[in-house]
Design a protein around this motif. Structure first.
Motif, mmCIF file in Angstrom:
data_model
loop_
_atom_site.group_PDB
_atom_site.id
_atom_site.type_symbol
_atom_site.label_atom_id
_atom_site.label_comp_id
_atom_site.label_asym_id
_atom_site.label_seq_id
_atom_site.Cartn_x
_atom_site.Cartn_y
_atom_site.Cartn_z
ATOM 1 N N ARG A 54 3.484 0.505 -1.119
ATOM 2 C CA ARG A 54 5.003 0.543 -1.416
ATOM 3 C C ARG A 54 5.250 -0.029 -2.929
ATOM 4 O O ARG A 54 4.382 -0.586 -3.614
ATOM 5 N N LYS A 55 6.220 0.072 -3.300
ATOM 6 C CA LYS A 55 7.179 -0.370 -4.425
ATOM 7 C C LYS A 55 7.088 -1.924 -4.344
ATOM 8 O O LYS A 55 7.442 -2.566 -3.154
ATOM 9 N N VAL A 56 7.137 -2.439 -5.627
ATOM 10 C CA VAL A 56 7.450 -3.908 -5.737
ATOM 11 C C VAL A 56 8.906 -4.314 -5.272
ATOM 12 O O VAL A 56 9.761 -3.485 -5.630
ATOM 13 N N ARG A 57 9.201 -5.092 -4.330
ATOM 14 C CA ARG A 57 10.606 -5.452 -3.940
ATOM 15 C C ARG A 57 11.237 -6.344 -5.033
ATOM 16 O O ARG A 57 10.921 -7.461 -5.370
ATOM 17 N N ILE A 64 4.727 -9.839 -6.115
ATOM 18 C CA ILE A 64 3.588 -9.635 -6.819
ATOM 19 C C ILE A 64 2.530 -10.585 -6.872
ATOM 20 O O ILE A 64 1.281 -10.473 -7.052
ATOM 21 N N ASN A 65 2.836 -11.822 -5.945
ATOM 22 C CA ASN A 65 1.809 -12.923 -5.763
ATOM 23 C C ASN A 65 1.226 -12.574 -4.378
ATOM 24 O O ASN A 65 0.091 -13.150 -4.190
ATOM 25 N N VAL A 70 -0.888 -0.630 -5.062
ATOM 26 C CA VAL A 70 -1.968 0.684 -5.191
ATOM 27 C C VAL A 70 -1.189 1.938 -4.967
ATOM 28 O O VAL A 70 -0.418 1.834 -4.300
ATOM 29 N N ASP A 71 -1.834 3.040 -5.263
ATOM 30 C CA ASP A 71 -1.413 4.374 -4.990
ATOM 31 C C ASP A 71 -2.088 4.836 -3.899
ATOM 32 O O ASP A 71 -3.126 4.093 -3.115
ATOM 33 N N MET A 72 -1.713 6.012 -3.183
ATOM 34 C CA MET A 72 -2.649 6.431 -2.075
ATOM 35 C C MET A 72 -3.954 6.824 -2.578
ATOM 36 O O MET A 72 -4.812 6.949 -1.482
ATOM 37 N N ASP A 73 -4.232 7.321 -3.724
ATOM 38 C CA ASP A 73 -5.635 7.587 -4.056
ATOM 39 C C ASP A 73 -6.459 6.228 -3.732
ATOM 40 O O ASP A 73 -7.698 6.493 -3.356
ATOM 41 N N GLY A 88 7.114 3.827 5.783
ATOM 42 C CA GLY A 88 6.674 4.802 4.664
ATOM 43 C C GLY A 88 5.678 4.582 3.676
ATOM 44 O O GLY A 88 5.522 5.147 2.763
ATOM 45 N N TYR A 89 4.867 3.422 3.948
ATOM 46 C CA TYR A 89 3.766 2.790 3.302
ATOM 47 C C TYR A 89 2.898 2.466 3.955
ATOM 48 O O TYR A 89 3.088 2.086 5.267
#
Length: 166
Positions: A54-57, A64-65, A70-73, A88-89
């Motif tokens: 997922r994206k950073v909130r 971030i701590n 990461v991405d799906m790859d 969704g993540y």
């Protein structure tokens, strides 16, 4: 604060990896609690950072701590030990996420806790932070939603479980 003399946790006994799983609903204080334990016992604890797709909130400066983004790859190429899906993540950990010589503090959902309890190479203790929905709505309105999948009643292995009203 946690008193290790009152928690049934073992460090590297029988070559098992020691894990304290910290669970609760969004906004219950799981990451805060893990950080307090770590800061009190830095020489014997490790905070497990889970991977997430997922994206950073933006509203959570501690995000971030507590996660590695990461991405799906990366996910598809990883040696996934446990995964737990969000909206969704994916969140997941690999065997390398844990330190065999320390007590691993793992902020995790109930499904992952239940799965980890069944892996013979881990000695798992659970802590559930019990917070009412009313307090959660007030404490964290941007993240509050009904979360029946995170209810205490869904925990299967209660042998080494502590419930803390937070």
């Amino acid at each position: 604060m946690i008193d290790f003399s009152k928690v049934n946790i073992k460090i590297n006994e029988d070559d098992k990896i020691s894990v304290i799983c910290i669970m609760g609903k969004s906004g219950s204080g799981k990451s805060t609690y893990a950080n307090k334990i770590f800061n009190s016992y830095p020489q014997i604890t490790n905070i497990v950072k889970s991977y997430t797709t997922r994206k950073v909130r933006d509203y959570d400066p501690n995000d971030i701590n507590t996660h590695i983004f990461v991405d799906m790859d990366f996910y598809n190429k990883s040696d996934v030990l446990l995964e737990y899906r969000g909206d969704g993540y994916y969140n997941f950990v690999t065997p390398e996420s844990f330190d065999k010589d320390l007590v691993n503090l793992f902020v995790v959902d109930i499904d992952a806790y239940n799965l980890l309890c069944n892996l013979p190479q881990y000695y798992v203790t659970g802590i559930y932070l019990n917070v009412s929905d009313e307090v959660l709505k007030e404490r964290c309105p941007e993240r509050f939603k009904e979360e029946p999948h995170l209810e205490l009643s869904r925990i299967i292995n209660k042998k080494h479980l502590k419930v803390i009203d937070n």
